[in-house]
Design an enzyme around this catalytic site. Structure first.
Site, PDB file in Angstrom:
ATOM      1  N   HIS A  28       0.868  -1.186   0.000  1.00 23.99           N
ATOM      2  CA  HIS A  28       0.000   0.000   0.000  1.00 23.99           C
ATOM      3  C   HIS A  28       0.902   1.233   0.000  1.00 23.99           C
ATOM      4  CE1 HIS A  28      -3.701  -2.307   0.745  1.00 23.99           C
ATOM      5  NE2 HIS A  28      -2.948  -3.072   1.507  1.00 23.99           N
ATOM      6  N   ARG A  34      -0.228   4.371  -0.686  1.00 25.34           N
ATOM      7  CA  ARG A  34      -1.008   5.496  -0.140  1.00 25.34           C
ATOM      8  C   ARG A  34      -1.081   6.737  -1.027  1.00 25.34           C
ATOM      9  NH1 ARG A  34      -3.516   2.008   2.772  1.00 25.34           N
ATOM     10  NH2 ARG A  34      -2.661   1.526   4.825  1.00 25.34           N
ATOM     11  N   ASP A  61       1.974  -6.898   2.648  1.00 29.82           N
ATOM     12  CA  ASP A  61       0.802  -6.110   3.072  1.00 29.82           C
ATOM     13  C   ASP A  61       1.260  -4.853   3.820  1.00 29.82           C
ATOM     14  OD1 ASP A  61      -1.763  -5.189   3.344  1.00 29.82           O
ATOM     15  OD2 ASP A  61      -2.437  -6.779   4.704  1.00 29.82           O
TER      16      ASP A  61
HETATM   17 ZN   LIG Z   1      -6.146  -7.097   2.321  1.00 28.82          ZN
END
Ligand SMILES: [Zn+2]
Length: 444
Positions: free
Chosen positions: A75, A77, A317
């Site tokens: 991620h 962002r 993650d």
């Molecule tokens: Zn997820």
């Protein structure tokens, strides 16, 4: 389609780098060798390389030289939450963690569900220190109601689609998405979580959630969606990739599906094989993540799945949250933890697997799942051979270090591993021929 891989600055044509005195480990085996890089390419791998004058020397004595790592689940962002992370800061963290490519999740603001949004991330990534592949959303705004323009995104080189953060709740819509994806030759990746079962749970439903009075989400909230999607994969023949599997039941379902021959792949995150739901005992939101930390028996099952090939990849993650956003009561804090700079070291420290197996789980297997490997026109995941683009990771397997969240390159600090001592560390990272990390220091 190789066009999509033109993120990164590219380098002035002739600079030479020699990675000296290491042991090359890739999918073709293991051999002591120096690696000579000129421009963005590996030009020689052997014990007698003679670099041109002025070549940058990277000492790799006692180290393993491997293809760069590939993270299927990052991620970044940006756009929308630049206070937590940007493409640039996330890529720098990736480089420090040994990654030369990351798959950027689409749950940004706005969602990566349009050609314009995808092009914007590619644009932001042109100067990044790692390749940024974009995962497109399956549904518009990840709302689970209508399909995103997947063909248009596939045209831009998007190879993987997901509504990560939530699962696609409607089985009918998921079936249509799978049929569509098969026609496009892309892969759907599912965050397996049935919303009606997960409810407002903030941690794993079990003895610890009862004791702490924190609402729980049961393991079965994940498992029913794994089971449903396996049934859909069976009926459509489509490929599915399961994101961050965290329960023994999920691992067992995927193991049986693979034995049956279904074209499914799966990943696990380091926190699901290194931490348990007991970590929530102090109500520290740094231990809040989704799927939640599980009991020891699930942690053991994830490790077993990594060992026996049921799980194909370790994916971080990496989910940065700015301190002011994360610093809330446990049940209100956003889920997620940093992962890029600790993933490899955690795997080396906590998994009882040969290093080459860990590299398979973190480099060439995820590269293949993301469509970034040589077989699909990309240049991630090795092998380390003359003519290939120089995406390399140099690992010192015996170095020990203590995680200091304040010293991480991420804009956020939400690592649950502060103070933890780890063995094995990335020493150098070479991205497209450029040494972007030297002696564990980012070069830009
Ligand atoms: Zn997820």
């Amino acid at each position: 389609m190789a066009e999509r891989t033109t993120t990164g600055t590219g380098r002035r044509g002739t600079q030479a780098v020699v990675v000296r005195g290491g042991t090359v480990v890739d999918q073709t085996g293991e051999r002591p060798a120096d690696v000579l890089v000129v421009g963005d390419r590996v030009v020689e791998v052997g014990t007698t390389v003679s670099p041109p004058r002025g070549a940058v020397e990277l000492d790799a004595s006692g180290c393993v030289v491997s293809p760069g790592l590939v993270d299927l689940h990052t991620h970044l962002r940006q756009p929308g939450r630049e206070e937590s992370e940007t493409v640039e800061s996330g890529a720098r963290a990736a480089s420090l963690g040994g990654f030369t490519a990351v798959v950027a999740m689409p749950n940004t603001e706005p969602t990566l569900d349009s050609a314009e949004a995808v092009r914007n991330v590619y644009e932001l990534a042109t100067t990044a220190t790692a390749e940024v592949a974009v995962a497109g959303a399956i549904t518009v705004a990840r709302a689970g109601e209508r399909l995103a323009p997947m063909a248009e995104l596939a045209e831009l080189g998007v190879r993987i689609f997901t509504d990560d953060g939530t699962g696609v709740q409607s089985a009918g819509l998921m079936r249509r998405a799978l049929e569509y994806a098969t026609g496009l030759g892309v892969t759907l990746a599912q965050h397996c979580e049935d919303a009606t079962l997960a409810g407002d749970g903030a941690m794993h439903e079990g003895a610890w959630s009862s004791r702490l009075g924190i609402p729980g989400m049961p393991a079965v909230a994940e498992e029913v969606m794994v089971a449903r999607d396996l049934a859909l994969a069976r009926s459509t023949g489509a490929r599915i990739h399961f994101l961050h599997l965290s329960t023994a039941g999920s691992v067992g379902l995927v193991r049986r599906a693979k034995a049956e021959g279904l074209p499914v792949t799966a990943e696990a995150a380091p926190h699901h094989f290194t931490l348990t739901d007991a970590c929530a005992a102090g109500y520290d939101p740094v231990f809040k993540v989704n799927p939640p930390l599980r009991p020891e028996s699930d942690v053991g099952a994830v490790k077993q799945g990594l060992a026996d090939g049921t799980i194909d990849a370790i994916a971080t993650d990496h989910a940065p949250h700015a301190p002011e956003a994360k610093d809330l009561p446990f049940d209100q804090a956003p889920p997620g933890m940093l992962g890029l700079q600790t993933a490899l070291s955690l795997a080396l420290t906590e998994l009882d697997l040969p290093l080459v197996r860990i590299l398979a789980l973190m480099s060439w297997q995820p590269a293949a799942i993301a469509g970034l490997d040589a077989a699909r026109g990309g240049n991630q995941g090795g092998p380390v051979a003359p003519g290939s683009v120089a995406n390399l990771c140099v690992i010192d397997p015996t170095a020990t270090w203590i995680v200091d969240p304040a010293a991480l390159a991420s804009r956020s600090r939400n690592s649950p591993y502060g103070g933890r001592s780890l063995t094995g560390r990335v020493r150098h990272t070479v991205f497209r021929g450029e040494p972007v990390v030297i002696d564990a220091e980012a070069q830009r």
